[in-house]
Design a protein around this motif. Structure first.
Motif, PDB file in Angstrom:
ATOM      1  N   LEU A 157       0.861  -1.174   0.000  1.00 27.57           N
ATOM      2  CA  LEU A 157       0.000   0.000   0.000  1.00 27.57           C
ATOM      3  C   LEU A 157       0.897   1.223   0.000  1.00 27.57           C
ATOM      4  O   LEU A 157       1.799   1.344   0.834  1.00 27.57           O
ATOM      5  CB  LEU A 157      -0.907   0.014   1.231  1.00 27.57           C
ATOM      6  N   VAL A 158       0.668   2.135  -0.946  1.00 20.47           N
ATOM      7  CA  VAL A 158       1.479   3.342  -1.080  1.00 20.47           C
ATOM      8  C   VAL A 158       0.594   4.537  -0.763  1.00 20.47           C
ATOM      9  O   VAL A 158      -0.453   4.730  -1.392  1.00 20.47           O
ATOM     10  CB  VAL A 158       2.062   3.468  -2.501  1.00 20.47           C
ATOM     11  N   ARG A 159       1.021   5.349   0.210  1.00 22.12           N
ATOM     12  CA  ARG A 159       0.292   6.567   0.570  1.00 22.12           C
ATOM     13  C   ARG A 159       1.072   7.788   0.088  1.00 22.12           C
ATOM     14  O   ARG A 159       2.255   7.940   0.398  1.00 22.12           O
ATOM     15  CB  ARG A 159       0.088   6.642   2.086  1.00 22.12           C
ATOM     16  N   PHE A 160       0.440   8.627  -0.709  1.00 24.34           N
ATOM     17  CA  PHE A 160       1.089   9.831  -1.215  1.00 24.34           C
ATOM     18  C   PHE A 160       1.123  10.876  -0.102  1.00 24.34           C
ATOM     19  O   PHE A 160       0.096  11.182   0.513  1.00 24.34           O
ATOM     20  CB  PHE A 160       0.339  10.373  -2.439  1.00 24.34           C
ATOM     21  N   VAL A 161       2.293  11.441   0.146  1.00 26.31           N
ATOM     22  CA  VAL A 161       2.486  12.422   1.210  1.00 26.31           C
ATOM     23  C   VAL A 161       2.672  13.830   0.640  1.00 26.31           C
ATOM     24  O   VAL A 161       2.120  14.799   1.149  1.00 26.31           O
ATOM     25  CB  VAL A 161       3.694  12.033   2.084  1.00 26.31           C
ATOM     26  N   ALA A 162       3.451  13.957  -0.415  1.00 30.52           N
ATOM     27  CA  ALA A 162       3.728  15.254  -1.045  1.00 30.52           C
ATOM     28  C   ALA A 162       3.969  15.017  -2.539  1.00 30.52           C
ATOM     29  O   ALA A 162       4.377  13.916  -2.944  1.00 30.52           O
ATOM     30  CB  ALA A 162       4.944  15.914  -0.404  1.00 30.52           C
ATOM     31  N   PRO A 163       3.650  16.034  -3.371  1.00 31.65           N
ATOM     32  CA  PRO A 163       3.200  17.392  -3.043  1.00 31.65           C
ATOM     33  C   PRO A 163       1.778  17.407  -2.468  1.00 31.65           C
ATOM     34  O   PRO A 163       1.076  16.396  -2.503  1.00 31.65           O
ATOM     35  CB  PRO A 163       3.272  18.118  -4.384  1.00 31.65           C
ATOM     36  N   ALA A 164       1.381  18.591  -1.969  1.00 30.47           N
ATOM     37  CA  ALA A 164       0.108  18.726  -1.256  1.00 30.47           C
ATOM     38  C   ALA A 164      -1.077  18.300  -2.110  1.00 30.47           C
ATOM     39  O   ALA A 164      -2.048  17.742  -1.592  1.00 30.47           O
ATOM     40  CB  ALA A 164      -0.066  20.174  -0.784  1.00 30.47           C
ATOM     41  N   ARG A 165      -1.013  18.537  -3.422  1.00 29.19           N
ATOM     42  CA  ARG A 165      -2.153  18.191  -4.281  1.00 29.19           C
ATOM     43  C   ARG A 165      -2.394  16.689  -4.346  1.00 29.19           C
ATOM     44  O   ARG A 165      -3.498  16.243  -4.691  1.00 29.19           O
ATOM     45  CB  ARG A 165      -1.926  18.728  -5.699  1.00 29.19           C
ATOM     46  N   ASP A 166      -1.378  15.882  -4.004  1.00 28.25           N
ATOM     47  CA  ASP A 166      -1.518  14.427  -4.055  1.00 28.25           C
ATOM     48  C   ASP A 166      -1.653  13.787  -2.677  1.00 28.25           C
ATOM     49  O   ASP A 166      -1.884  12.577  -2.590  1.00 28.25           O
ATOM     50  CB  ASP A 166      -0.309  13.808  -4.768  1.00 28.25           C
ATOM     51  N   ALA A 167      -1.510  14.571  -1.624  1.00 23.27           N
ATOM     52  CA  ALA A 167      -1.523  14.017  -0.267  1.00 23.27           C
ATOM     53  C   ALA A 167      -2.828  13.264   0.003  1.00 23.27           C
ATOM     54  O   ALA A 167      -3.919  13.748  -0.289  1.00 23.27           O
ATOM     55  CB  ALA A 167      -1.335  15.132   0.756  1.00 23.27           C
ATOM     56  N   GLY A 168      -2.683  12.064   0.534  1.00 23.01           N
ATOM     57  CA  GLY A 168      -3.846  11.250   0.881  1.00 23.01           C
ATOM     58  C   GLY A 168      -4.259  10.259  -0.189  1.00 23.01           C
ATOM     59  O   GLY A 168      -5.044   9.343   0.080  1.00 23.01           O
TER      60      GLY A 168
END
Length: 267
Positions: free
Chosen positions: A87-98
């Motif tokens: 499972l990969v969680r996007f952290v940054a940039p802000a537009r991709d967070a979550g």
């Protein structure tokens, strides 16, 4: 009844045959097993327990940084065959967070919490620069590919040092393998992955990868940086950096597609 005497060289021939058979058996026993070498290289890349690792991707064009991304990845083996779920969680940039990306078995899904939609992805699809979706999830090459040793040779590693390595050719063993073929150099003395050439089904070189900056994490030396170079344009380079390896008890529900909307990262 008188027996004909044996030819004077019969005993010598028998001894020679026995020696040749013994020599062939010794060579067979001494010959390295390419699949075992590949599996040992997998063990260097992948901890043998559920773990989290932070991944940073930095894209360069002609020596200039043009983009970056930060991810948190969670992985665990699904079975004794070594297949991983990630499972990969996007952290940054802000537009991709979550945003989330899930690999379970042969399926790869992307989930956007804003739209509540999950979309199937291809492992070959680019995530950032030369890094594909399949590069940031945990992969067991020995499960997905059949290896053959092409020989031993000296190769320049990512630190510009000369290393003695096995040169392995990897061919897909399953239909969902990400690449059409891989040439992989693995250290003779330590089974460290050194360099890989990744090809499309057509044979076209997609990218060259150097594994470098080995550090001890979760009980073994592991590469903490991959240098990924475009197969057509060597001025297009992506660095993939791994840090903060952490063993953790990862809930099985994290790897279910229908649970993605309810995912809550660890505190």
């Amino acid at each position: 009844m008188r027996r004909n005497p044996a030819p004077p060289f019969a005993g010598t021939v028998g001894v020679l045959v026995a020696v040749l058979i013994l020599a062939a058996a010794t060579v067979a026993l001494a010959a390295p097993d390419p699949q075992r070498i590949l599996a040992a290289s997998d063990d260097v890349r992948n901890p043998g327990r559920p773990f989290r690792v932070d991944v940073t991707l930095v894209e360069f064009q002609q020596g200039r940084q043009v983009a970056s991304s930060a991810l948190a990845t969670y992985s665990r083996a699904l079975d004794e065959g070594g297949q991983f779920a990630s499972l990969v969680r996007f952290v940054a940039p802000a537009r991709d967070a979550g945003k989330l990306m899930l690999k379970n078995g042969n399926d790869l899904w992307f989930y956007d919490p804003d739209t509540k939609a999950s979309v199937r992805l291809s492992p070959q699809q680019r995530l950032l620069g030369q890094a594909a979706n399949g590069d940031v999830v945990t992969v067991n090459l020995a499960r997905d590919y059949a290896a053959e040793i092409l020989g031993e040779e000296d190769v320049t590693d990512g630190e510009r040092r000369t290393r003695r390595a096995y040169k392995l050719e990897l061919r897909p063993a399953i239909g969902s393998a990400t690449y059409g073929s891989i040439l992989l150099w693995v250290g003779v003395d330590d089974n460290w992955p050194i360099k890989g050439l990744f090809h499309a089904d057509s044979g076209r070189l997609l990218k060259t990868v150097y594994y470098r900056r080995f550090e001890r994490h979760l009980g073994s030396q592991r590469p903490t940086e991959l240098v990924i170079i475009d197969g057509l344009d060597p001025r297009s380079v992506t660095l993939m950096r791994m840090s903060e390896y952490t063993a953790m008890d990862i809930p099985a529900g994290w790897f279910q597609r229908d649970q993605l909307p309810r995912f809550q990262p660890e505190r």
